[in-house]
Design a protein around this motif. Structure first.
Motif, PDB file in Angstrom:
ATOM      1  N   ARG A  59       0.691  -1.136   0.014  1.00  0.00           N
ATOM      2  CA  ARG A  59      -0.141  -0.012  -0.110  1.00  0.00           C
ATOM      3  C   ARG A  59       0.827   1.315  -0.166  1.00  0.00           C
ATOM      4  O   ARG A  59       0.541   2.260  -0.774  1.00  0.00           O
ATOM      5  CB  ARG A  59      -0.901  -0.078   1.273  1.00  0.00           C
ATOM      6  N   VAL A  60       1.910   1.232   0.515  1.00  0.00           N
ATOM      7  CA  VAL A  60       2.990   2.514   0.548  1.00  0.00           C
ATOM      8  C   VAL A  60       3.300   2.683  -0.688  1.00  0.00           C
ATOM      9  O   VAL A  60       3.312   3.844  -1.272  1.00  0.00           O
ATOM     10  CB  VAL A  60       4.047   2.039   1.798  1.00  0.00           C
ATOM     11  N   SER A  78       0.613   4.013  -2.797  1.00  0.00           N
ATOM     12  CA  SER A  78       0.067   5.539  -2.291  1.00  0.00           C
ATOM     13  C   SER A  78       1.217   6.462  -2.906  1.00  0.00           C
ATOM     14  O   SER A  78       0.677   7.498  -3.492  1.00  0.00           O
ATOM     15  CB  SER A  78      -0.182   5.495  -0.874  1.00  0.00           C
ATOM     16  N   ILE A  79       2.340   6.017  -2.613  1.00  0.00           N
ATOM     17  CA  ILE A  79       3.444   6.963  -3.161  1.00  0.00           C
ATOM     18  C   ILE A  79       3.602   7.143  -4.865  1.00  0.00           C
ATOM     19  O   ILE A  79       3.358   8.368  -5.112  1.00  0.00           O
ATOM     20  CB  ILE A  79       4.983   6.602  -2.390  1.00  0.00           C
ATOM     21  N   SER A  91       0.597   9.281  -5.512  1.00  0.00           N
ATOM     22  CA  SER A  91       0.708  10.680  -5.150  1.00  0.00           C
ATOM     23  C   SER A  91       1.663  11.564  -6.283  1.00  0.00           C
ATOM     24  O   SER A  91       1.432  12.765  -6.383  1.00  0.00           O
ATOM     25  CB  SER A  91       1.060  10.854  -3.796  1.00  0.00           C
ATOM     26  N   THR A 116      -1.331  13.655   0.225  1.00  0.00           N
ATOM     27  CA  THR A 116      -1.154  12.024   0.403  1.00  0.00           C
ATOM     28  C   THR A 116       0.388  11.777   0.506  1.00  0.00           C
ATOM     29  O   THR A 116       0.736  11.129   1.505  1.00  0.00           O
ATOM     30  CB  THR A 116      -1.688  11.294  -0.721  1.00  0.00           C
ATOM     31  N   ARG A 154       1.655  12.734   4.092  1.00  0.00           N
ATOM     32  CA  ARG A 154       1.012  11.652   5.247  1.00  0.00           C
ATOM     33  C   ARG A 154       1.784  10.416   5.064  1.00  0.00           C
ATOM     34  O   ARG A 154       2.114  10.094   5.986  1.00  0.00           O
ATOM     35  CB  ARG A 154      -0.501  11.585   4.793  1.00  0.00           C
ATOM     36  N   VAL A 155       2.153   9.830   3.888  1.00  0.00           N
ATOM     37  CA  VAL A 155       2.581   8.648   3.679  1.00  0.00           C
ATOM     38  C   VAL A 155       4.128   8.974   4.256  1.00  0.00           C
ATOM     39  O   VAL A 155       4.466   8.055   4.759  1.00  0.00           O
ATOM     40  CB  VAL A 155       2.540   8.014   2.286  1.00  0.00           C
ATOM     41  N   ARG A 156       4.927   9.858   3.721  1.00  0.00           N
ATOM     42  CA  ARG A 156       6.172  10.124   4.286  1.00  0.00           C
ATOM     43  C   ARG A 156       6.270   9.929   5.932  1.00  0.00           C
ATOM     44  O   ARG A 156       7.361   9.592   6.301  1.00  0.00           O
ATOM     45  CB  ARG A 156       6.701  11.406   3.448  1.00  0.00           C
ATOM     46  N   LYS A 196       4.683   8.367   7.914  1.00  0.00           N
ATOM     47  CA  LYS A 196       4.195   7.158   8.303  1.00  0.00           C
ATOM     48  C   LYS A 196       5.289   6.061   8.075  1.00  0.00           C
ATOM     49  O   LYS A 196       5.462   4.988   8.907  1.00  0.00           O
ATOM     50  CB  LYS A 196       2.953   6.567   7.912  1.00  0.00           C
ATOM     51  N   VAL A 197       6.197   6.087   7.192  1.00  0.00           N
ATOM     52  CA  VAL A 197       7.307   5.170   6.600  1.00  0.00           C
ATOM     53  C   VAL A 197       8.166   5.209   7.434  1.00  0.00           C
ATOM     54  O   VAL A 197       8.744   6.015   8.164  1.00  0.00           O
ATOM     55  CB  VAL A 197       7.549   5.428   5.170  1.00  0.00           C
ATOM     56  N   ARG A 229      11.703   6.904   3.724  1.00  0.00           N
ATOM     57  CA  ARG A 229      11.899   8.241   4.053  1.00  0.00           C
ATOM     58  C   ARG A 229      13.206   8.887   3.078  1.00  0.00           C
ATOM     59  O   ARG A 229      13.067  10.087   2.618  1.00  0.00           O
ATOM     60  CB  ARG A 229      11.989   8.832   5.238  1.00  0.00           C
TER      61      ARG A 229
END
Length: 336
Positions: free
Chosen positions: A238-239, A242-243, A246, A254, A257-259, A261-262, A267
């Motif tokens: 999913r990561v 999503s990346i 985006s 997005t 937000r994802v950055r 969380k990883v 990162r």
């Protein structure tokens, strides 16, 4: 009783010796196989040298634990400054929320951190110099492994070395260190007879896809690689989805937000998109608004990782700030 006549010769030259033995850095003393140093063709020497590299890396992380982000970013920032006299636009990667340092494989014993003398590249060296020494030592070891691959019993040890090298080089923002190693690991060392552990395979594929899309800016190849890995090994993430989405759609909400969380490795790869992300967000804001709240601009363009002055210097922003508001452009006066 007469005393014996003292001998004129010296029994030991130690008190008269003014030349002390040079303390060599164990990582720098080893040479490249391609330059005639064949010591790293021996499996036992390879294992011993790898243990020293791991211990040195762990010592580096411990020594700079209070500011690990700057320590890892120091190498890339130094290279950027040496290659150009222009101001550095790339923001230093923040890796203070790194996952636990994954040095050896979980099934391997812990390696002690050996304390060595204050030689060149030792603990007193700058973070960039120490990191450069570690990465160069890994390159020497990988060259030795490649040269001795025909006589190796199995590629398991080589897999461990490459996984460790990839993780360290990614955090150091050093593509020359991790990209060739990543390709060799996934295309040559990972075999049906000696497969990578499932978790490491997914991890390395993730790095390859994101590096292709972000740093190489090749979204077509990244999507093709994701599909191929999905068919061959059942890759799903999913990561990654999503990346990629985006980046394609320009959805900076997005992306940020994802950055956040990883883990630190992903990162670090996303670092290569930060400048493009800032520029894209500022262009969109500039075309859509006459004025904006400064905090919203900073959140949209940098996710709050820069203040206004830093953003102005990095992107050469010419908008006028008045307190908490930023005047982007003045509305045209009505005629007639």
């Amino acid at each position: 009783m007469a005393q014996a006549t003292p001998t004129l010769g010296r029994k030991s030259s130690a008190p008269w010796d003014r030349l002390r033995p040079v303390k060599q850095d164990p990582l720098e003393s080893m040479g490249f196989v391609s330059k005639g140093d064949n010591r790293l063709l021996d499996p036992k020497t390879q294992e011993s040298f790898y243990n020293k590299i791991v211990a040195r890396y762990m010592q580096f992380c411990t020594q700079h634990a209070k500011d690990l982000d700057s320590a890892f970013a120091s190498l890339s920032l130094e290279e950027a400054c040496s290659s150009t006299t222009a101001p550095v636009r790339n923001q230093a990667i923040r890796v203070t929320d790194l996952p636990p340092v994954r040095a050896p494989s979980p099934h391997q014993h812990d390696f002690p951190v050996h304390v060595y003398g204050q030689a060149s590249g030792g603990p007193s060296a700058s973070p960039s110099a120490e990191l450069s020494t570690i990465l160069l030592a890994l390159r020497k070891l990988r060259e030795g492994l490649l040269a001795s691959s025909a006589s190796a019993q199995n590629p398991v040890f080589s897999q461990r070395v490459h996984v460790f090298n990839i993780r360290a080089a990614i955090l150091a923002l050093h593509p020359e260190g991790y990209h060739p190693s990543l390709l060799h690991l996934l295309t040559t060392l990972h075999t049906a007879e000696h497969p990578l552990p499932r978790s490491e395979l997914i991890e390395m594929i993730t790095y390859q896809i994101l590096d292709t899309a972000i740093r190489q800016n090749d979204l077509t190849s990244a999507y093709a690689l994701r599909y191929k890995c999905q068919v061959r090994v059942g890759f799903k993430s999913r990561v990654v989805d999503s990346i990629l989405n985006s980046v394609v759609t320009g959805n900076w909400v997005t992306f940020w937000r994802v950055r956040h969380k990883v883990d630190g490795y992903v990162r670090a790869i996303l670092h290569w998109h930060l400048e493009s992300q800032r520029t894209m967000a500022l262009k969109a804001i500039g075309q859509a608004y006459y004025s904006c709240d400064v905090r919203w601009i900073l959140q949209s363009a940098t996710s709050g990782e820069m203040d206004w002055d830093e953003l102005v210097r990095a992107e050469d922003v010419g908008w006028m700030r008045n307190g908490d508001r930023v005047m982007i452009r003045k509305p045209k006066a009505k005629t007639g």
